[in-house]
Scaffold this motif. Structure first.
Motif, PDB file in Angstrom:
ATOM      1  N   GLU A 233      13.991   4.541 -10.286  1.00  0.00           N
ATOM      2  CA  GLU A 233      13.036   5.155  -9.363  1.00  0.00           C
ATOM      3  C   GLU A 233      13.663   6.367  -8.677  1.00  0.00           C
ATOM      4  O   GLU A 233      14.722   6.268  -8.057  1.00  0.00           O
ATOM      5  CB  GLU A 233      12.611   4.109  -8.335  1.00  0.00           C
ATOM      6  CG  GLU A 233      11.608   4.580  -7.317  1.00  0.00           C
ATOM      7  CD  GLU A 233      11.291   3.481  -6.310  1.00  0.00           C
ATOM      8  OE1 GLU A 233      11.235   3.791  -5.113  1.00  0.00           O
ATOM      9  OE2 GLU A 233      11.121   2.320  -6.730  1.00  0.00           O
ATOM     10  N   ASP A 234      13.017   7.497  -8.779  1.00  0.00           N
ATOM     11  CA  ASP A 234      13.510   8.752  -8.218  1.00  0.00           C
ATOM     12  C   ASP A 234      13.415   8.698  -6.694  1.00  0.00           C
ATOM     13  O   ASP A 234      12.330   8.600  -6.123  1.00  0.00           O
ATOM     14  CB  ASP A 234      12.683   9.916  -8.770  1.00  0.00           C
ATOM     15  CG  ASP A 234      13.226  11.278  -8.344  1.00  0.00           C
ATOM     16  OD1 ASP A 234      14.143  11.318  -7.500  1.00  0.00           O
ATOM     17  OD2 ASP A 234      12.735  12.292  -8.864  1.00  0.00           O
ATOM     18  N   LEU A 235      14.564   8.780  -6.017  1.00  0.00           N
ATOM     19  CA  LEU A 235      14.577   8.700  -4.559  1.00  0.00           C
ATOM     20  C   LEU A 235      13.881   9.893  -3.912  1.00  0.00           C
ATOM     21  O   LEU A 235      13.393   9.797  -2.784  1.00  0.00           O
ATOM     22  CB  LEU A 235      16.016   8.586  -4.059  1.00  0.00           C
ATOM     23  CG  LEU A 235      16.729   7.284  -4.437  1.00  0.00           C
ATOM     24  CD1 LEU A 235      18.198   7.349  -4.061  1.00  0.00           C
ATOM     25  CD2 LEU A 235      16.060   6.095  -3.777  1.00  0.00           C
ATOM     26  N   ASN A 236      13.822  11.008  -4.617  1.00  0.00           N
ATOM     27  CA  ASN A 236      13.116  12.172  -4.081  1.00  0.00           C
ATOM     28  C   ASN A 236      11.601  11.946  -4.063  1.00  0.00           C
ATOM     29  O   ASN A 236      10.888  12.580  -3.295  1.00  0.00           O
ATOM     30  CB  ASN A 236      13.450  13.420  -4.905  1.00  0.00           C
ATOM     31  CG  ASN A 236      14.913  13.816  -4.743  1.00  0.00           C
ATOM     32  OD1 ASN A 236      15.338  14.220  -3.667  1.00  0.00           O
ATOM     33  ND2 ASN A 236      15.688  13.661  -5.810  1.00  0.00           N
TER      34      ASN A 236
ATOM     35  N   ALA B 178       8.805   6.837   5.996  1.00  0.00           N
ATOM     36  CA  ALA B 178       8.657   7.385   7.345  1.00  0.00           C
ATOM     37  C   ALA B 178       9.653   6.693   8.264  1.00  0.00           C
ATOM     38  O   ALA B 178      10.150   5.602   7.968  1.00  0.00           O
ATOM     39  CB  ALA B 178       7.233   7.180   7.858  1.00  0.00           C
ATOM     40  N   GLY B 179       9.962   7.333   9.387  1.00  0.00           N
ATOM     41  CA  GLY B 179      10.825   6.730  10.387  1.00  0.00           C
ATOM     42  C   GLY B 179      12.192   6.378   9.861  1.00  0.00           C
ATOM     43  O   GLY B 179      12.836   7.144   9.133  1.00  0.00           O
ATOM     44  N   GLY B 180      12.640   5.156  10.185  1.00  0.00           N
ATOM     45  CA  GLY B 180      13.967   4.694   9.778  1.00  0.00           C
ATOM     46  C   GLY B 180      14.124   4.597   8.287  1.00  0.00           C
ATOM     47  O   GLY B 180      15.197   4.870   7.740  1.00  0.00           O
ATOM     48  N   ALA B 181      13.037   4.213   7.599  1.00  0.00           N
ATOM     49  CA  ALA B 181      13.103   4.095   6.137  1.00  0.00           C
ATOM     50  C   ALA B 181      13.381   5.447   5.494  1.00  0.00           C
ATOM     51  O   ALA B 181      14.156   5.551   4.533  1.00  0.00           O
ATOM     52  CB  ALA B 181      11.803   3.515   5.596  1.00  0.00           C
TER      53      ALA B 181
ATOM     54  N   ILE C 248      11.063   9.217  -1.054  1.00  0.00           N
ATOM     55  CA  ILE C 248      11.104   9.782   0.297  1.00  0.00           C
ATOM     56  C   ILE C 248       9.736  10.295   0.741  1.00  0.00           C
ATOM     57  O   ILE C 248       9.437  10.343   1.940  1.00  0.00           O
ATOM     58  CB  ILE C 248      12.175  10.907   0.363  1.00  0.00           C
ATOM     59  CG1 ILE C 248      12.645  11.093   1.805  1.00  0.00           C
ATOM     60  CG2 ILE C 248      11.660  12.208  -0.213  1.00  0.00           C
ATOM     61  CD1 ILE C 248      13.860  11.979   1.923  1.00  0.00           C
ATOM     62  N   LYS C 249       8.877  10.648  -0.210  1.00  0.00           N
ATOM     63  CA  LYS C 249       7.542  11.141   0.120  1.00  0.00           C
ATOM     64  C   LYS C 249       6.670  10.044   0.737  1.00  0.00           C
ATOM     65  O   LYS C 249       5.723  10.336   1.464  1.00  0.00           O
ATOM     66  CB  LYS C 249       6.860  11.697  -1.130  1.00  0.00           C
ATOM     67  CG  LYS C 249       7.556  12.916  -1.728  1.00  0.00           C
ATOM     68  CD  LYS C 249       6.877  13.362  -3.013  1.00  0.00           C
ATOM     69  CE  LYS C 249       7.617  14.530  -3.672  1.00  0.00           C
ATOM     70  NZ  LYS C 249       6.996  14.944  -4.952  1.00  0.00           N
TER      71      LYS C 249
ATOM     72  N   GLY D 168       0.797  -1.209   0.000  1.00  0.00           N
ATOM     73  CA  GLY D 168       0.000   0.000   0.000  1.00  0.00           C
ATOM     74  C   GLY D 168       0.831   1.261   0.000  1.00  0.00           C
ATOM     75  O   GLY D 168       0.316   2.365  -0.156  1.00  0.00           O
ATOM     76  N   LYS D 169       2.162   1.091   0.142  1.00  0.00           N
ATOM     77  CA  LYS D 169       3.042   2.250   0.201  1.00  0.00           C
ATOM     78  C   LYS D 169       4.146   2.212  -0.853  1.00  0.00           C
ATOM     79  O   LYS D 169       4.843   3.196  -1.043  1.00  0.00           O
ATOM     80  CB  LYS D 169       3.679   2.356   1.592  1.00  0.00           C
ATOM     81  CG  LYS D 169       2.670   2.612   2.703  1.00  0.00           C
ATOM     82  CD  LYS D 169       3.364   2.717   4.051  1.00  0.00           C
ATOM     83  CE  LYS D 169       2.349   2.976   5.164  1.00  0.00           C
ATOM     84  NZ  LYS D 169       2.999   3.065   6.500  1.00  0.00           N
ATOM     85  N   ASP D 170       4.328   1.059  -1.492  1.00  0.00           N
ATOM     86  CA  ASP D 170       5.416   0.972  -2.463  1.00  0.00           C
ATOM     87  C   ASP D 170       4.913   1.279  -3.878  1.00  0.00           C
ATOM     88  O   ASP D 170       3.727   1.246  -4.167  1.00  0.00           O
ATOM     89  CB  ASP D 170       6.093  -0.407  -2.419  1.00  0.00           C
ATOM     90  CG  ASP D 170       5.100  -1.554  -2.347  1.00  0.00           C
ATOM     91  OD1 ASP D 170       5.521  -2.675  -2.116  1.00  0.00           O
ATOM     92  OD2 ASP D 170       3.893  -1.308  -2.532  1.00  0.00           O
TER      93      ASP D 170
END
Length: 664
Positions: free
Chosen positions: A473-476, A483-486, A479-480, A130-132
């Motif tokens: 895949e754009d890391l910028n 959360a947290g450690g990731a 990052i959106k 749900g987040k990837d």
């Protein structure tokens, strides 16, 4: 004993045809009251570029968008791969490949060059948490502006979107993304090839059903449950494992005689060698020392699982194995203790072999006796004779280990949840990846599979190769969603790439990881293997649009396309597309020669000669013909004039009749 019976009837041609179709289209085989049958709606879809309607009820996995997924897999592509020499390592000589781009398009491009040539595929696709990110393959919309505006393509012109749990087609979108990729991947496997797919509980059930359809239910080969976590913070049942699902291309060819080496053996050998240095040949003292040593390891440690190997003699470490017979009273006789010379206690079911055989084993010191006759003797089963076992369906490996390995390369944590090098290397070794085999990973992430191939080659002194594919895949953007450690990990990876002056995308992390892993393995092992890799980047065709759709251009516009090759494309670019179109592996050795002042690419010695210079004439053709290449390719407008074009073709036909000539 069963005896094969004659059918006593003429051949069942219908069933034979069903089996033939099943070999080509396993997903079109379904079930009926009479047994196996062909789903003709799906078969029609496989043979059509357009949607085929049909709504019969049948036993299979269905989801909204399934037919579109089939069409997506079957549609051709005009994309190409462009070499990136500046990011490569030993480009001209290496046989390893790293490809940046949408893996759906890449898999299509690899269909001819690698059809039936891949020994093993390993992928770690998005788990659909749900987040990837997942790939969005909307084949019906070709308008680039619309795709960009709708978020279906990023600035690299790749299809990449987030698939939130709130989406109405949450599972369907994931299935539609995976289906065409797995379908194309199956074509690339050798007949004895194998695919491993990492997944978690979110889509494990759907993945199994989808793979049953694509690879055939009969080719399911098992599932590894990888316990990699100890978290206890979830509601209901705490999930502490992932899965690795396995299918083979054809069980009739791959018999599954896979073996893996037990873990922890080197530590056991080393420990018992140290005990013997202390106690000499006092085997009882060594046994007690061994029992004490094993106690320090938890049950989950592979060393602990071998603690029954606590005895030792001059031939090595062993455990006393059962010596009783399979049937009571089959072999009953007296055996005398070698020290007390009294009859030893016999097993309740009698001995496992005739008396002469056991006496022979005793004479060779292969039977373990107790201190006196009151203990039943046992066979000595030596550790060095049982180092290999069947691949286990359960693996215990701390999930943090893989992160530690990657951190040791970069000095910091720059990637979330990399895969475990030891597990993947062991899988490659166990299924028989060997000399000149190819391992493919089209969700390559941090590049773990590349490091595993280097490690396997350094151990076995083989030269198996890898093909890695990863969308940039754009890391910028990543990052959106973090959360947290990731999120902290993504921040560190972006900072690293800034320091290296590299684009801020996952591909750069993967390539850098492979470079560093190669250096480390070379320093540690000194193995003389291929540590390089060729980088290719997915892009639009090298050819002008008129090359593919001349009917869409008026005669007045054709002067704009006097050269059918795009102005920004190099000879390297053209060579890569020619190799793909001609079905030649991208890993073939490439040399550059100068012949009559023209640059000529020689691929795999004389397998292909390619020259994209202009002004080619008869003198050039005569020199080329001396080497008798199997194939030659030139630009259509590369000849001195129309007469030279005809003469070059005739000269090659006359002087090197086996040479096949083509132009672009």
């Amino acid at each position: 004993m069963s005896v094969d019976k004659l059918d006593m009837q003429s051949p069942d041609l219908v069933n034979q045809n069903i089996e033939k179709l099943a070999g080509l289209f396993p997903n079109c085989v379904t079930e009926s009251d009479a047994g196996k049958a062909i789903d003709f709606d799906l078969l029609r879809q496989e043979l059509s570029h357009a949607l085929v309607e049909g709504n019969k009820e049948r036993y299979r996995l269905e989801w909204p968008g399934k037919k579109e997924a089939i069409v997506t897999a079957n549609l051709p592509t005009t994309k190409t791969l462009r070499p990136v020499r500046e990011d490569s390592v030993d480009f001209d000589n290496t046989e390893n490949i790293y490809i940046e781009g949408d893996n759906l398009e890449v898999l299509k491009l690899l269909q001819e060059s690698y059809l039936g040539k891949i020994k093993m595929i390993y992928i770690d696709p998005p788990y659909n948490t749900g987040k990837d990110f997942v790939y969005k393959d909307n084949f019906a919309k070709d308008n680039q502006e619309e795709l960009l505006e709708s978020g279906q393509k990023d600035e690299y012109n790749q299809r990449l979107v987030v698939n939130p749990e709130t989406a109405g087609r949450y599972h369907s979108d994931w299935l539609s993304m995976m289906y065409p990729r797995l379908k194309l991947a199956r074509n690339l496997l050798k007949e004895d090839g194998v695919i491993f797919i990492s997944i978690d509980e979110n889509e494990q059930t759907n993945l199994r059903k989808m793979c049953d359809e694509i690879f055939g239910e009969n080719n399911f080969s098992g599932e590894i449950v990888w316990k990699n976590s100890s978290r206890n913070d979830q509601d209901y049942i705490s999930v502490q494992h992932e899965y690795i699902v396995c299918y083979v291309k054809n069980k009739n060819v791959n018999k599954g005689d896979w073996k893996e080496k037990k873990e922890g053996l080197e530590e056991i050998y080393k420990a018992f060698d140290s005990f013997q240095k202390i106690h000499g040949n006092d085997w009882d003292a060594i046994h007690k020392e061994g029992l004490k040593w094993y106690k320090q390891f938890p049950e989950s440690n592979p060393i602990s699982s071998n603690k029954h190997y606590s005895w030792m003699d001059e031939n090595g470490v062993y455990f006393p194995d059962n010596i009783s017979g399979p049937n009571f009273g089959q072999y009953v006789y007296d055996v005398y203790h070698p020290v007390t010379n009294k009859i030893v206690k016999s097993p309740s079911r009698g001995w496992f072999c005739p008396q002469y055989k056991l006496e022979e084993l005793i004479s060779k010191n292969l039977v373990h006796f107790g201190k006196d006759e009151t203990t039943v003797p046992c066979l000595k089963t030596y550790l060095n004779n049982t180092e290999y076992k069947s691949i286990s369906s359960v693996v215990f490996k701390d999930g943090r280990i893989a992160s530690k390995v990657l951190r040791s390369l970069f000095g910091d944590e720059v990637f979330t949840n990399p895969k475990n090098v030891d597990i993947l290397t062991n899988l490659m070794n166990s299924v028989g990846v060997k000399e000149n085999d190819i391992v493919l990973d089209f969700f390559s992430g941090s590049g773990t599979t590349g490091e595993c191939v280097f490690k396997l080659n350094s151990i076995n002194r083989h030269s198996c190769r890898f093909i890695l594919v990863q969308i940039p895949e754009d890391l910028n953007e990543t990052i959106k969603l973090s959360a947290g450690g990731a999120k902290k990990t993504v921040v560190r990876s972006i900072q690293l790439l800034k320091e290296l002056n590299k684009p801020e995308n996952i591909c750069e992390i993967g390539k850098e990881r492979i470079r560093r892993a190669a250096k480390k393995i070379k320093e540690e092992t000194g193995a003389d293997i291929d540590y390089g890799f060729r980088v290719y980047r997915l892009d639009d065709s090298n050819m002008q649009d008129v090359y593919y759709k001349p009917q869409e251009y008026a005669q007045a516009n054709l002067d704009l396309f006097a050269d059918n090759v795009k102005s920004d494309r190099t000879a390297d670019d053209l060579l890569a597309q020619v190799m793909l179109d001609w079905g030649l592996p991208l890993s073939l050795k490439i040399e550059r020669l100068e012949i009559v002042g023209k640059e000529v690419f020689c691929v795999a010695e004389n397998s292909l000669y390619a020259c994209f210079d202009k002004g080619l004439d008869e003198a050039f053709a005569k020199e080329i013909a001396k080497d008798k290449p199997l194939r030659v390719v030139f630009r259509d407008n590369g000849f001195k004039d129309d007469t030279a074009k005809v003469n070059v073709k005739q000269l090659l036909k006359q002087l090197s009749p086996e040479t096949e000539m083509k132009v672009i």
